[in-house]
Motif scaffolding. Structure first.
Motif, PDB file in Angstrom:
ATOM      1  N   GLY A  10       0.727  -1.208   0.057  1.00  0.00           N
ATOM      2  CA  GLY A  10       0.124   0.113   0.091  1.00  0.00           C
ATOM      3  C   GLY A  10       0.851   1.202   0.112  1.00  0.00           C
ATOM      4  O   GLY A  10       2.117   1.176  -0.217  1.00  0.00           O
ATOM      5  N   PHE A  11       0.013   2.278   0.320  1.00  0.00           N
ATOM      6  CA  PHE A  11       0.979   3.647   0.484  1.00  0.00           C
ATOM      7  C   PHE A  11       1.939   3.719   1.571  1.00  0.00           C
ATOM      8  O   PHE A  11       1.889   3.036   2.345  1.00  0.00           O
ATOM      9  CB  PHE A  11      -0.043   4.766   0.524  1.00  0.00           C
ATOM     10  N   GLY A  12       2.889   4.744   1.444  1.00  0.00           N
ATOM     11  CA  GLY A  12       3.936   4.965   2.436  1.00  0.00           C
ATOM     12  C   GLY A  12       3.943   6.379   2.737  1.00  0.00           C
ATOM     13  O   GLY A  12       4.016   7.149   1.760  1.00  0.00           O
ATOM     14  N   ILE A  13       4.090   6.644   3.757  1.00  0.00           N
ATOM     15  CA  ILE A  13       4.419   8.126   4.321  1.00  0.00           C
ATOM     16  C   ILE A  13       5.608   8.210   5.101  1.00  0.00           C
ATOM     17  O   ILE A  13       5.885   7.626   6.014  1.00  0.00           O
ATOM     18  CB  ILE A  13       3.071   8.675   5.053  1.00  0.00           C
ATOM     19  N   ASP A  14       6.651   8.793   4.582  1.00  0.00           N
ATOM     20  CA  ASP A  14       7.988   9.207   5.383  1.00  0.00           C
ATOM     21  C   ASP A  14       7.446  10.592   6.563  1.00  0.00           C
ATOM     22  O   ASP A  14       7.145  11.607   5.886  1.00  0.00           O
ATOM     23  CB  ASP A  14       8.958   9.692   4.732  1.00  0.00           C
ATOM     24  N   LEU A  15       7.788  10.198   7.703  1.00  0.00           N
ATOM     25  CA  LEU A  15       7.989  11.289   8.694  1.00  0.00           C
ATOM     26  C   LEU A  15       9.182  11.718   9.220  1.00  0.00           C
ATOM     27  O   LEU A  15      10.073  10.635   9.369  1.00  0.00           O
ATOM     28  CB  LEU A  15       6.871  10.943   9.929  1.00  0.00           C
ATOM     29  N   PHE A  16       9.373  12.521   9.866  1.00  0.00           N
ATOM     30  CA  PHE A  16      10.439  12.812  10.836  1.00  0.00           C
ATOM     31  C   PHE A  16      10.306  13.530  12.045  1.00  0.00           C
ATOM     32  O   PHE A  16       9.552  14.817  12.121  1.00  0.00           O
ATOM     33  CB  PHE A  16      11.533  13.919   9.904  1.00  0.00           C
ATOM     34  N   ASP A  17      10.472  13.063  13.052  1.00  0.00           N
ATOM     35  CA  ASP A  17      10.126  13.679  14.484  1.00  0.00           C
ATOM     36  C   ASP A  17      11.514  14.351  15.189  1.00  0.00           C
ATOM     37  O   ASP A  17      12.443  13.648  15.154  1.00  0.00           O
ATOM     38  CB  ASP A  17       9.853  12.450  15.372  1.00  0.00           C
ATOM     39  N   VAL A  18      11.425  15.507  15.541  1.00  0.00           N
ATOM     40  CA  VAL A  18      12.422  16.342  15.965  1.00  0.00           C
ATOM     41  C   VAL A  18      11.981  16.706  17.350  1.00  0.00           C
ATOM     42  O   VAL A  18      10.871  17.192  17.632  1.00  0.00           O
ATOM     43  CB  VAL A  18      12.610  17.832  15.108  1.00  0.00           C
ATOM     44  N   SER A  19      12.909  16.608  18.302  1.00  0.00           N
ATOM     45  CA  SER A  19      12.560  17.013  19.812  1.00  0.00           C
ATOM     46  C   SER A  19      14.014  17.924  19.990  1.00  0.00           C
ATOM     47  O   SER A  19      15.325  17.629  19.684  1.00  0.00           O
ATOM     48  CB  SER A  19      12.275  15.906  20.511  1.00  0.00           C
ATOM     49  N   GLY A  20      13.776  18.814  21.143  1.00  0.00           N
ATOM     50  CA  GLY A  20      14.704  19.465  21.740  1.00  0.00           C
ATOM     51  C   GLY A  20      14.632  20.293  22.898  1.00  0.00           C
ATOM     52  O   GLY A  20      13.418  20.381  23.204  1.00  0.00           O
ATOM     53  N   THR A  21      15.539  21.084  23.205  1.00  0.00           N
ATOM     54  CA  THR A  21      15.174  21.895  24.390  1.00  0.00           C
ATOM     55  C   THR A  21      15.556  23.430  23.877  1.00  0.00           C
ATOM     56  O   THR A  21      16.416  23.501  22.843  1.00  0.00           O
ATOM     57  CB  THR A  21      16.115  21.446  25.370  1.00  0.00           C
TER      58      THR A  21
END
Length: 275
Positions: free
Chosen positions: A157-168
């Motif tokens: 099926g379909f694919g979604i690329d995501l990118f999670d960024v965390s910081g202070t």
């Protein structure tokens, strides 16, 4: 010993029949996989089965392919199997000289794999059907299953690329030397993590039930496809916790979404131009 386990329900059902893991899978000569019979696979899928034996012996690993014109072809590879080892068997027919598409108008419909020794089967037989539906960007996952092997799955099926960024964030005092380019809020610690949301495409109910083992797995690897859809990068991933609807018999919905995160968190990005 193999790394895995059985659910309380399966343990209870096997106990009622006087069975154990050893008697059912090792003495019973079964491949260490819960994948269903006749599962659809991609022509380029790295199909694998895992096997453990009670007694050291030699065997013939056989693959019988059936083409759409009715022709049947069987190939074999002779191997030695030691009782102290866990064996990984590569099942894609082309690795053993059995062409999936030998001619333009001739295709392999399905193939069976098994182990045999002097005409006596040393394993159960597993069937794989070739999914010839066009898939622009096939996705493959490996995961450590509950029976001690590593299984592969094909998501169409379909694919979604995501990118999670965390910081202070931190505040710094204004200095007399500051210019218009100097911030008073800085981020001293930022990290990123790749994430993906993949849809399985249409699958049979038995295949989606098999995916429960994928969602429980503590070890999984994503074969991330390159821009050419030929080369892949193996990325260790973690299957996200979920409360998933497996299938809806009323609406005949037989596909699921699987969310994974990269098993790395980094302060630096990845140069996709290099690999």
């Amino acid at each position: 010993m193999v790394k895995g386990g059985l659910s309380p329900r399966q343990n209870a059902m096997m106990k009622a029949l006087g069975q154990t893991f050893y008697s059912k899978y090792v003495q019973g000569k079964r491949f260490l996989t819960p994948r269903p019979w006749g599962e659809f696979v991609h022509p380029n899928q790295p199909i694998k089965l895992w096997y453990m034996v009670e007694v050291t012996h030699t065997a013939s690993f056989r693959i019988k392919g059936v083409y759409d014109d009715g022709e049947e072809v069987t190939v074999q590879t002779d191997i030695s199997i030691n009782s102290d080892s866990l064996y990984e068997l590569n099942c894609n027919p082309e690795l053993h000289g059995l062409l999936i598409e030998p001619e333009y108008n001739k295709k392999l419909l399905f193939f069976d794999v098994w182990l045999e020794n002097y005409g006596i089967k040393q394993s159960d037989t597993r069937r794989f059907e070739i999914d010839w539906n066009y898939c622009e960007r096939p996705y493959f996952l490996f995961f450590a299953n509950s029976l001690g092997g590593i299984d592969d799955v094909f998501l169409s099926g379909f694919g979604i690329d995501l990118f999670d960024v965390s910081g202070t964030q931190a505040h710094r005092p204004v200095r007399t030397t500051d210019t218009v380019y100097t911030p008073t809020i800085v981020s001293p610690n930022k990290s990123g993590q790749n994430k993906w949301k993949l849809n399985s495409g249409w699958k049979s109910i038995s295949t989606i039930q098999f995916y429960r083992d994928l969602m429980l797995s503590k070890q999984a690897w994503f074969l991330y496809p390159g821009n050419d859809n030929v080369s892949t990068i193996i990325v260790p991933v973690i299957i996200q916790n979920s409360d998933s609807q497996l299938f809806n018999r009323q609406e005949d919905q037989h596909n699921i979404d699987i969310e994974l995160i990269e098993a790395h968190s980094s302060h630096f990005s990845f140069d996709n131009r290099s690999f």
